[in-house]
Design a protein around this motif. Structure first.
Motif, PDB file in Angstrom:
ATOM      1  N   THR A 111       0.832  -1.200   0.000  1.00 27.97           N
ATOM      2  CA  THR A 111       0.000   0.000   0.000  1.00 27.97           C
ATOM      3  C   THR A 111       0.865   1.247   0.000  1.00 27.97           C
ATOM      4  N   ASN A 112       0.272   2.348  -0.474  1.00 32.71           N
ATOM      5  CA  ASN A 112       0.944   3.643  -0.380  1.00 32.71           C
ATOM      6  C   ASN A 112       0.262   4.515   0.653  1.00 32.71           C
ATOM      7  N   LEU A 113      -0.750   3.965   1.332  1.00 26.51           N
ATOM      8  CA  LEU A 113      -1.402   4.733   2.383  1.00 26.51           C
ATOM      9  C   LEU A 113      -0.458   4.870   3.566  1.00 26.51           C
ATOM     10  N   CYS A 114      -0.728   5.854   4.412  1.00 19.32           N
ATOM     11  CA  CYS A 114       0.133   6.125   5.567  1.00 19.32           C
ATOM     12  C   CYS A 114      -0.753   6.248   6.794  1.00 19.32           C
ATOM     13  N   ASP A 115      -0.384   5.559   7.869  1.00 16.44           N
ATOM     14  CA  ASP A 115      -1.182   5.608   9.096  1.00 16.44           C
ATOM     15  C   ASP A 115      -1.166   6.998   9.716  1.00 16.44           C
ATOM     16  N   GLU A 116      -0.095   7.716   9.521  1.00 16.33           N
ATOM     17  CA  GLU A 116       0.062   9.039  10.139  1.00 16.33           C
ATOM     18  C   GLU A 116      -0.590  10.140   9.309  1.00 16.33           C
ATOM     19  N   PHE A 117      -0.532  10.002   7.988  1.00 15.24           N
ATOM     20  CA  PHE A 117      -1.030  11.065   7.107  1.00 15.24           C
ATOM     21  C   PHE A 117      -2.192  10.530   6.275  1.00 15.24           C
ATOM     22  N   VAL A 118      -3.375  10.600   6.852  1.00 14.86           N
ATOM     23  CA  VAL A 118      -4.590  10.151   6.190  1.00 14.86           C
ATOM     24  C   VAL A 118      -5.167  11.324   5.398  1.00 14.86           C
ATOM     25  N   VAL A 119      -5.457  11.095   4.119  1.00 11.26           N
ATOM     26  CA  VAL A 119      -5.983  12.168   3.271  1.00 11.26           C
ATOM     27  C   VAL A 119      -7.339  12.622   3.792  1.00 11.26           C
ATOM     28  N   ASN A 120      -7.449  13.910   4.100  1.00  6.09           N
ATOM     29  CA  ASN A 120      -8.697  14.467   4.617  1.00  6.09           C
ATOM     30  C   ASN A 120      -8.864  15.893   4.094  1.00  6.09           C
ATOM     31  N   PRO A 121      -9.640  16.059   3.009  1.00  6.62           N
ATOM     32  CA  PRO A 121      -9.816  17.394   2.419  1.00  6.62           C
ATOM     33  C   PRO A 121     -10.439  18.401   3.374  1.00  6.62           C
ATOM     34  N   LEU A 312     -19.036 -12.084  -6.854  1.00 11.50           N
ATOM     35  CA  LEU A 312     -17.631 -12.218  -6.469  1.00 11.50           C
ATOM     36  C   LEU A 312     -17.098 -13.610  -6.807  1.00 11.50           C
ATOM     37  N   LEU A 313     -18.003 -14.570  -6.919  1.00 16.01           N
ATOM     38  CA  LEU A 313     -17.582 -15.927  -7.261  1.00 16.01           C
ATOM     39  C   LEU A 313     -17.158 -16.044  -8.714  1.00 16.01           C
ATOM     40  N   GLU A 314     -17.434 -14.995  -9.501  1.00 18.29           N
ATOM     41  CA  GLU A 314     -17.020 -15.006 -10.906  1.00 18.29           C
ATOM     42  C   GLU A 314     -15.546 -14.648 -11.070  1.00 18.29           C
ATOM     43  N   GLY A 315     -14.908 -14.267  -9.976  1.00 20.62           N
ATOM     44  CA  GLY A 315     -13.459 -14.118 -10.010  1.00 20.62           C
ATOM     45  C   GLY A 315     -12.907 -12.763 -10.396  1.00 20.62           C
ATOM     46  N   ARG A 316     -13.767 -11.792 -10.637  1.00 22.65           N
ATOM     47  CA  ARG A 316     -13.251 -10.447 -10.918  1.00 22.65           C
ATOM     48  C   ARG A 316     -12.806  -9.790  -9.610  1.00 22.65           C
ATOM     49  N   ILE A 317     -11.860  -8.882  -9.725  1.00 27.23           N
ATOM     50  CA  ILE A 317     -11.377  -8.134  -8.557  1.00 27.23           C
ATOM     51  C   ILE A 317     -11.755  -6.665  -8.744  1.00 27.23           C
ATOM     52  N   TRP A 318     -12.295  -6.076  -7.693  1.00 22.88           N
ATOM     53  CA  TRP A 318     -12.673  -4.656  -7.711  1.00 22.88           C
ATOM     54  C   TRP A 318     -11.869  -3.959  -6.628  1.00 22.88           C
ATOM     55  N   THR A 319     -11.108  -2.955  -7.000  1.00 24.21           N
ATOM     56  CA  THR A 319     -10.275  -2.272  -6.019  1.00 24.21           C
ATOM     57  C   THR A 319     -10.197  -0.788  -6.349  1.00 24.21           C
ATOM     58  N   GLY A 320      -9.709  -0.022  -5.407  1.00 25.84           N
ATOM     59  CA  GLY A 320      -9.532   1.413  -5.627  1.00 25.84           C
ATOM     60  C   GLY A 320      -8.082   1.793  -5.441  1.00 25.84           C
ATOM     61  N   THR A 321      -7.777   3.043  -5.747  1.00 28.92           N
ATOM     62  CA  THR A 321      -6.400   3.510  -5.593  1.00 28.92           C
ATOM     63  C   THR A 321      -6.392   4.986  -5.229  1.00 28.92           C
ATOM     64  N   VAL A 322      -5.479   5.361  -4.364  1.00 27.52           N
ATOM     65  CA  VAL A 322      -5.256   6.762  -4.002  1.00 27.52           C
ATOM     66  C   VAL A 322      -3.866   7.146  -4.481  1.00 27.52           C
ATOM     67  N   PHE A 323      -3.766   8.204  -5.253  1.00 22.59           N
ATOM     68  CA  PHE A 323      -2.467   8.647  -5.794  1.00 22.59           C
ATOM     69  C   PHE A 323      -1.803   7.512  -6.576  1.00 22.59           C
ATOM     70  N   GLY A 324      -2.637   6.652  -7.174  1.00 21.81           N
ATOM     71  CA  GLY A 324      -2.120   5.596  -8.029  1.00 21.81           C
ATOM     72  C   GLY A 324      -1.210   4.600  -7.343  1.00 21.81           C
ATOM     73  N   GLY A 325      -1.346   4.468  -6.019  1.00 20.84           N
ATOM     74  CA  GLY A 325      -0.461   3.540  -5.310  1.00 20.84           C
ATOM     75  C   GLY A 325       0.959   4.060  -5.171  1.00 20.84           C
ATOM     76  N   ILE A 326       1.174   5.318  -5.518  1.00 19.91           N
ATOM     77  CA  ILE A 326       2.515   5.912  -5.471  1.00 19.91           C
ATOM     78  C   ILE A 326       2.866   6.344  -4.049  1.00 19.91           C
ATOM     79  N   LYS A 327       4.009   5.902  -3.564  1.00 18.60           N
ATOM     80  CA  LYS A 327       4.567   6.445  -2.330  1.00 18.60           C
ATOM     81  C   LYS A 327       5.408   7.658  -2.735  1.00 18.60           C
TER      82      LYS A 327
END
Length: 383
Positions: A111-121, A312-327
């Motif tokens: 992940t590129n998320l950070c426990d200390e710096f959570v995005v909050n507009p 979900l049993l059809e095997g597709r994966i659904w996911t999201g991304t913040v800042f494209g997973g970029i650290k």
């Protein structure tokens, strides 16, 4: 040159006094950085749809007056106590998704998320002391996304800024602060698209085209662009999109059209609009068994996505991304290096350049769909 270290700096900034009201160029005061903070002289900044969304929707975030902006580049003016990896004169890119470097998330490669710096507009204060570094005639002005780049000088936490190659032009790499990094990263970091894959991109704005650039870099064999504005199709093909589809031209759902054209669906789809219905169509356009759909856009309507658990049993994966997973601190220098080696395109994303004083025109261009990215230069920077 007289040093301004430790002093309050008076400079120009575009202040949003209320939602949807025109920005006003004001003389503001910028306090020195505290411990773990960096004060940056912004040289170039751009307008992103996130700036527009928060500025327009009072019900979403009612924190005004504030200084928006989160896609920029600049030069370090001074650093606060304890900052050892940056110094005055360094060329830098600030970014909204912080990377503290020591929490469990930052130490994870997943992940590129950070426990200390959570995005909050909605948080307009500095993390260090829950106060603001901006003021005007003694009145506090709130921050935005920890960056606030619509100002000639801004203060950010060290976790939200990275030093980059000083040879890289600041007037182009500013776009790596959000849009291009988000799109390219969604492909390279979040989805990890393999060579030969088929890809569908829903929404051909700047982020969608950045996804197309990531698909090109990954060696995708087919890239389908989906948009209801056919004016975007010529631009899309310049970015490597192999086929463009307008859902309004078909009698059946666009996901069915994509299934027919790809023999069962694409390997990867990316939703870059920020619309729950489009997110569902993007998910449905993926191939059963292995398709991956990445939500890149942000739907501010609070609409709930509908999904039957059996799907979900059809095997597709659904996911999201913040800042494209970029650290930001770990990965942005890599993207700058790719750009300098001509492996990543940025210049072609810049459709307009304006002086910072014309920020309201920059917003108008983006809102009306007449620009991909408009880069504004500060009066004391190179054009």
């Amino acid at each position: 040159m007289v040093s301004t270290e430790g002093q309050v700096i008076t400079c120009k900034a575009a202040v949003a006094w209320a939602p949807k009201q025109a920005f006003v160029i004001e003389d503001i005061q910028v306090a020195p950085p505290l411990a773990s903070e960096v004060r940056i002289k912004i040289t170039h900044t751009s307008v992103c749809h996130s700036d527009v969304s928060i500025w327009q929707i009072q019900e979403l975030v009612d924190v005004f007056p504030r200084i928006f902006g989160h896609e920029a580049s600049g030069i370090v003016e001074s650093v606060g106590e304890g900052v050892t990896d940056l110094q005055a004169g360094d060329h830098v890119i600030p970014f909204f998704q912080g990377e503290c470097g020591h929490c469990s998330s930052c130490k994870s490669s997943k992940t590129n998320l950070c426990d200390e710096f959570v995005v909050n507009p909605g948080d307009g204060l500095m993390k260090t002391d829950k106060k603001t570094r901006f003021s005007i005639r003694g009145q506090p002005i709130f921050h935005f996304m920890g960056t606030s780049t619509f100002s000639e000088y801004t203060v950010v936490h060290r976790a939200q800024v990275v030093k980059v190659d000083p040879a890289a032009p600041l007037n182009t790499i500013c776009l790596l602060g959000c849009g291009i990094a988000t799109g390219v990263g969604a492909v390279l970091k979040t989805a990890k698209v393999e060579a030969g894959s088929t890809v569908a991109i829903f929404g051909l704005g700047a982020v969608g085209l950045a996804v197309a650039e990531g698909a090109r870099i990954s060696g995708a064999s087919k890239v389908i662009g989906v948009d209801i504005n056919p004016k975007k199709f010529n631009q899309g093909k310049l970015w490597g999109i192999t086929e463009c589809l307008n859902p309004l031209e078909y009698d059946q759902p666009i996901q069915q059209v994509i299934h027919q054209k790809t023999g069962g669906g694409v390997d990867y789809s990316f939703e870059c609009v920020g619309n729950a219905d489009v997110m569902r169509a993007a998910y449905d356009s993926c191939h059963k068994g292995w398709g991956v759909s990445v939500v890149v856009g942000i739907d501010t309507s609070r609409k709930i996505l509908q999904l039957n658990p059996l799907e979900l049993l059809e095997g597709r994966i659904w996911t999201g991304t913040v800042f494209g997973g970029i650290k930001g601190r770990s990965h942005l220098p890599e993207l700058v290096a790719k750009y300098m080696k001509k492996e990543l395109r940025i210049d072609e994303m810049i459709t307009h350049t304006l002086p910072f004083s014309e920020i309201n025109e920059a917003f108008k261009l983006l809102i009306e769909g007449n620009s991909l990215r408009c880069v504004m230069h500060m009066h004391n920077s190179e054009h």
